[in-house]
Write an enzyme that holds these catalytic residues in place. Structure first.
Site, mmCIF file in Angstrom:
data_model
loop_
_atom_site.group_PDB
_atom_site.id
_atom_site.type_symbol
_atom_site.label_atom_id
_atom_site.label_comp_id
_atom_site.label_asym_id
_atom_site.label_seq_id
_atom_site.Cartn_x
_atom_site.Cartn_y
_atom_site.Cartn_z
ATOM 1 N N HIS A 380 48.720 45.645 52.788
ATOM 2 C CA HIS A 380 48.069 44.605 51.767
ATOM 3 C C HIS A 380 47.421 43.709 52.605
ATOM 4 O O HIS A 380 47.037 42.627 51.875
ATOM 5 C CB HIS A 380 49.278 44.293 50.717
ATOM 6 N N LYS A 572 45.158 31.810 41.309
ATOM 7 C CA LYS A 572 45.810 32.604 42.402
ATOM 8 C C LYS A 572 46.711 31.897 43.090
ATOM 9 O O LYS A 572 46.746 30.650 42.964
ATOM 10 C CB LYS A 572 44.526 33.349 43.064
ATOM 11 N N ARG A 573 47.791 32.530 43.944
ATOM 12 C CA ARG A 573 48.420 31.617 44.821
ATOM 13 C C ARG A 573 47.522 30.661 45.764
ATOM 14 O O ARG A 573 46.139 30.979 45.980
ATOM 15 C CB ARG A 573 49.222 32.810 46.002
ATOM 16 N N LYS A 578 42.103 31.547 50.672
ATOM 17 C CA LYS A 578 41.518 31.793 49.325
ATOM 18 C C LYS A 578 40.597 30.525 48.962
ATOM 19 O O LYS A 578 39.787 30.629 47.938
ATOM 20 C CB LYS A 578 42.577 31.842 48.402
ATOM 21 N N THR A 680 43.039 41.219 42.349
ATOM 22 C CA THR A 680 43.286 41.907 41.317
ATOM 23 C C THR A 680 42.844 40.809 40.200
ATOM 24 O O THR A 680 42.359 41.272 39.189
ATOM 25 C CB THR A 680 44.626 42.549 40.926
ATOM 26 N N LYS A 684 40.736 41.206 36.474
ATOM 27 C CA LYS A 684 41.130 40.811 35.096
ATOM 28 C C LYS A 684 40.330 40.077 34.342
ATOM 29 O O LYS A 684 39.655 40.180 33.414
ATOM 30 C CB LYS A 684 42.438 40.138 35.190
HETATM 31 C C1 LIG Z 1 46.868 39.035 38.973
HETATM 32 C C2 LIG Z 1 47.763 37.884 39.510
HETATM 33 C C3 LIG Z 1 47.890 37.342 40.684
HETATM 34 C C4 LIG Z 1 46.746 37.943 41.806
HETATM 35 O O1 LIG Z 1 45.767 37.172 41.932
HETATM 36 P P1 LIG Z 1 44.522 37.193 42.992
HETATM 37 O O2 LIG Z 1 43.402 36.554 42.366
HETATM 38 O O3 LIG Z 1 44.002 38.692 43.066
HETATM 39 O O4 LIG Z 1 45.076 36.739 44.173
HETATM 40 C C5 LIG Z 1 48.518 36.530 41.150
HETATM 41 N N1 LIG Z 1 49.472 35.812 40.260
HETATM 42 C C6 LIG Z 1 49.566 35.988 38.932
HETATM 43 C C7 LIG Z 1 50.629 35.481 37.965
HETATM 44 C C8 LIG Z 1 48.784 37.324 38.591
HETATM 45 O O5 LIG Z 1 48.813 37.619 37.160
#
Ligand SMILES: *Cc1c(COP(=O)(O)O)cnc(C)c1O
Length: 839
Positions: A380, A572-573, A578, A680, A684
């Protein structure tokens, strides 16, 4: 006299005969649901309708729905067992499930009737949905991917079981106090959780610690014996996983740690009551809490114990199930595929070897052949700080026998495979060794996983190429064909159908009802991209979603935002790579522009952040503080008004994502090229009609391919350009000194403007960008980012153009259904057939 086993069998046969044709009485109409709900209220919860709280109604409703789900679960498991089918076992230390109720209703096909039943009972459906707290047993993308995969596996009717840990506390709840992140324990079990089923009959006992002695085995050979171990009980809790529109109900089995009885008794016999209780406390600590670090490892003993505990319990369970239906080990690889979600479960490799060699007395080569046929490993990340390494002395203490096995795996690997490929090359041997030399020596878990697996995959095309080029370059040469790509995906059920019902209905009207399981059908929207009437409906739905999010923002942040502004989202985190601080610099530039040119029209924006920082990650916490402080100043500045608002929604989690994603106009995917393996969140947001501003990183590259260059805002350095700048000696001061605007905002950020009375509060962020060397090239990408943001504004001014682009984003996201991803895993890695379950 019949033996007890025979008597038991006879009794169960008699019971079966006597209940033959019994009608389980579970209807799927509103009236039956109503009856079920009232029954559960009274007989499961001992509640009268009169005194029932929302929580009671929520629980009773979930129980009623669970009855129907369990009926299918029983049929599914009976089918899988009767057919003695091949299964995939997904091993993951994290599952970020979110709420379960609404998805279960939709997947089980009882959404409308349950709504109706509750309405007839005078209950507010949304209030009941909101009673549920998230099941947050994961940190971020990796854990959410595991949850999406379970959804797709059940929907596509693949025989699959997920294994993980039943953490008592999931990822911390986040609060802001004066702009600072404060963490609180996530007590998700407190209100009760209706979906889990306890399975004490499948509890297992696993050994840990101790030391190794040498004895003779039954064939007269020397053999090692792992003795003086402590034992831990693993108690399984099962969460049913309902296939959407399918009869398959798989399950997720989560292990809770308990003290073993034997352990307690011994302590009692020594007369040490408190000792016994203390020992109990140690055993039960194992599943107490999820480690809150995303993409970094600290080498803590308890974390190693957690990994081994859940892997040992899971393998025990897998082998028990196999032995129930099969003789000998010959069919094991044809019945079992095990997927390792990152290296966290890689201890499964020496554990399976230990079981086969030590307990089953199998020859090493035969055991190794089984291992290599069973395991697949998903990588990952390439971030060095996230690559797991365990110190040899710690391994020796916790798992002495496993360490020996790893040494033996490594010896054979180096002496046979590496030597054969690179004869006499000792530098290759030390480069590829599973054991890293040093003080102390370290076990490289990624190398262990690679050596033991029949498939190693990355999670986006670019990421897989980089794995083959860098981290695993020599392994790719040694094992041609074993490395492969499986671009991540998301479940369109949760992330469109459930979270964006209005858009879902519009889509169904245009492309048919079956799009949630045939996401490629969304291409049927493309022909409406220029249709004014369709654009209007599409954008009206977006606006309605923005109005709803605005209400949430008001409640959570106390800030009033204009739903006609551009909603610019980074969720995101929080991590340096990032680059939330790159967006922060852009915010400062907009603020400055507003103050310098108050009469110039500007596209109004609401910048929306959601992010948790690992509790020990100081710079990430400082970035949160900076965003909150700067946001507050901007939001309160009367010269700004609706032109710019900055909100940081606290406690970002799956259920909050489900509110933000349908309301986003712009999706910020601005990581340093080469650092985000896939992402991901990008999928979304685009699926729900947000346009992406992003770098050529992770799956952004593939999103661009799908939506076309003209429907995405790509900016910044490529992987090669980043590498070139790094190797030529990057100096962030050059960019700072050469760009007056950049210099102004970086200095302004760290001044006391935003933290009156605390002049140095934001200095750490500035320092990371300058003296700290700006390791993620924020300043180097700044100008290109500012340019791309300008294009975003231009596009947004032309609302028809924007609508067209947004529609084309939704239309071209079919590839990113996790159904596609799971089909590929099943076909290429697991060799798994789907097994439809009859009604
Ligand atoms: C989808 C999701 C992530 C992943 O987000 P990235 O932008 O791909 O890092 C992290 N936390 C939550 C709660 C999510 O639903």
């Amino acid at each position: 006299m019949p033996t007890p086993a025979k008597a038991k069998k006879a009794a169960s046969k008699a019971a079966k005969k006597k209940t033959k044709g019994f009608n389980f009485d579970i209807g799927y109409d509103a009236e039956s649901l109503k009856t079920s709900i009232l029954n559960h209220l009274r007989f499961s919860l001992a509640r009268d309708v009169k005194g029932a709280t929302t929580r009671d109604w929520w629980l009773a409703t979930c129980y009623a729905v669970k009855d129907r789900i369990l009926d299918r679960y029983m049929k599914t498991q009976a089918k899988h067992n009767n057919e003695n089918t091949r299964r995939v076992y997904y091993l993951s230390l994290e599952y970020l499930m979110g709420r379960l109720m609404e998805n279960n209703l939709v997947s089980a096909g009882v959404y409308d009737v349950t709504r109706e039943a509750l309405e007839e009972l005078g209950q507010d459906f949304d209030d009941i949905i909101n009673e549920e707290v998230d099941m947050g047993l994961g940190n971020g993308g990796l854990g959410r991917l595991a949850a999406c995969f379970l959804d797709s596996l059940a929907t596509l009717e693949y025989p699959a079981i997920g294994y993980g840990i039943h953490y008592e506390f999931g990822l911390f709840r986040q609060e802001f106090v004066n702009g600072h992140q404060v963490e609180h324990p996530d007590n998700w079990l407190q209100k009760g959780t209706p979906w889990q089923i306890n399975r004490p009959e499948y509890q297992v006992e696993v050994p840990i610690y101790g030391h190794v002695e040498y004895h003779f085995n039954s064939k007269g050979d020397w053999y090692p014996l792992w003795v003086n171990t402590q034992s831990i009980i693993g108690m399984p809790w099962d969460i049913p996983i309902v296939g959407y529109g399918a009869n398959t109900v798989n399950f997720l089995r989560l292990w809770e740690s308990r003290a073993s009885n034997e352990f307690d008794l011994e302590a009692f016999n020594r007369g040490g009551y408190t000792e016994a209780v203390r020992d109990k406390a140690v055993s039960e600590t194992i599943s107490k809490v999820l480690y809150p670090n995303d993409k970094s490892e600290s080498g803590k003993e308890l974390r190693l114990v957690q990994q081994y505990f859940f892997v040992a319990c899971s393998l025990h369970d897998i082998i028990r199930r196999y032995k129930n239906l099969n003789e000998g080990w010959g069919d094991f690889p044809s019945k079992v595929a095990v997927q390792l979600n990152d290296t966290h479960p890689a201890i499964a490799v020496p554990e399976l070897m230990r079981i086969l060699v030590d307990e089953e007395e199998m020859d090493w080569d035969d055991a190794w052949a089984i291992c290599r046929n069973v395991f697949g490993y998903t990588n990952h990340t390439l971030l060095p700080e996230a690559l797991e390494k365990w110190s040899v002395p710690l391994f020796q203490k916790v798992l002495p026998r496993h360490l020996q096995i790893i040494f033996e795996i490594n010896r054979r690997f180096l002496e046979d495979e590496v030597e054969a490929h690179w004869p006499g090359d000792n530098s290759k041997k030390s480069a590829l060794s599973i054991i890293e030399e040093g003080h102390p020596k370290m076990v490289r878990m990624a190398y262990l996983a690679v050596v033991a697996s029949n498939s190693i995959n990355g999670v986006a095309a670019l990421h897989t190429e980089l794995l083959k080029k860098n981290l695993f370059h020599d392994f790719d040469e040694l094992y041609p064909g074993r490395f492969n790509n499986k671009t991540n995906g998301i479940t369109p059920r949760r992330f469109l159908k459930v979270c964006n019902p209005a858009l879902s209905e519009l889509i169904a009207e245009k492309v048919g009802e079956d799009w949630p399981t045939n996401l490629d059908k969304l291409t049927g929207l493309a022909k409406f991209a220029d249709d004014k009437a369709f654009q209007k409906r599409f954008m009206q739905i977006k606006r309605d979603n923005k109005v709803r999010l605005a209400a949430t923002i008001e409640v959570l942040c106390g800030v009033t935002v204009n739903p006609d502004a551009l909603f610019d989202v980074q969720i995101k985190r929080l991590h340096e790579y990032k680059r939330q601080h790159l967006l922060l610099l852009h915010i400062l530039a907009r603020y400055r522009e507003i103050l310098h040119n108050p009469d110039k029209p500007i596209v109004p924006r609401v910048i929306i952040f959601g992010a948790k920082a690992a509790p020990g990650y100081d710079l990430a916490k400082n970035i949160i503080l900076a965003i909150n402080k700067i946001g507050k100043t901007i939001n309160e500045d009367p010269r700004v008004g609706d032109k710019l608002k900055v909100v940081f929604l606290p406690n970002y989690r799956v259920s909050l994502a489900e509110q933000i994603v349908p309301a986003a106009d712009l999706s910020e995917q601005i990581s340093t090229a080469g650092k985000e393996a896939s992402g991901t969140g990008n999928m979304k947001l685009s699926l729900n009609g947000a346009l992406t501003i992003g770098t050529l990183d992770g799956a952004n590259v593939e999103i661009k391919e799908e939506v076309g260059d003209e429907n995405i805002f790509i900016f910044g350095m490529t992987v090669d350009e980043v590498e070139k700048l790094r190797s030529s000696g990057y100096n962030p001061w050059d960019f700072y000194n050469e760009n007056p605007e950049l210099k102004a905002i970086v200095d302004w950020m760290a001044s006391d403007t935003f933290t009156p009375g605390e002049p140095f509060a934001l200095e750490p962020v500035r320092r990371s960008l300058l003296d700290g060397g700006d390791p993620f090239f924020v300043l180097a990408d700044y100008a290109a980012y500012a340019e791309a943001q300008k294009k975003v504004d231009e596009c947004f001014l032309d609302q028809e153009r924007w609508a067209r682009m947004a529609i084309l984003n939704s239309a071209h996201m079919g590839k990113f259904s996790s159904d596609r991803t799971i089909h590929e895993y099943a076909r290429d890695i697991w060799k798994l057939e789907s097994l439809p379950v009859e009604k």
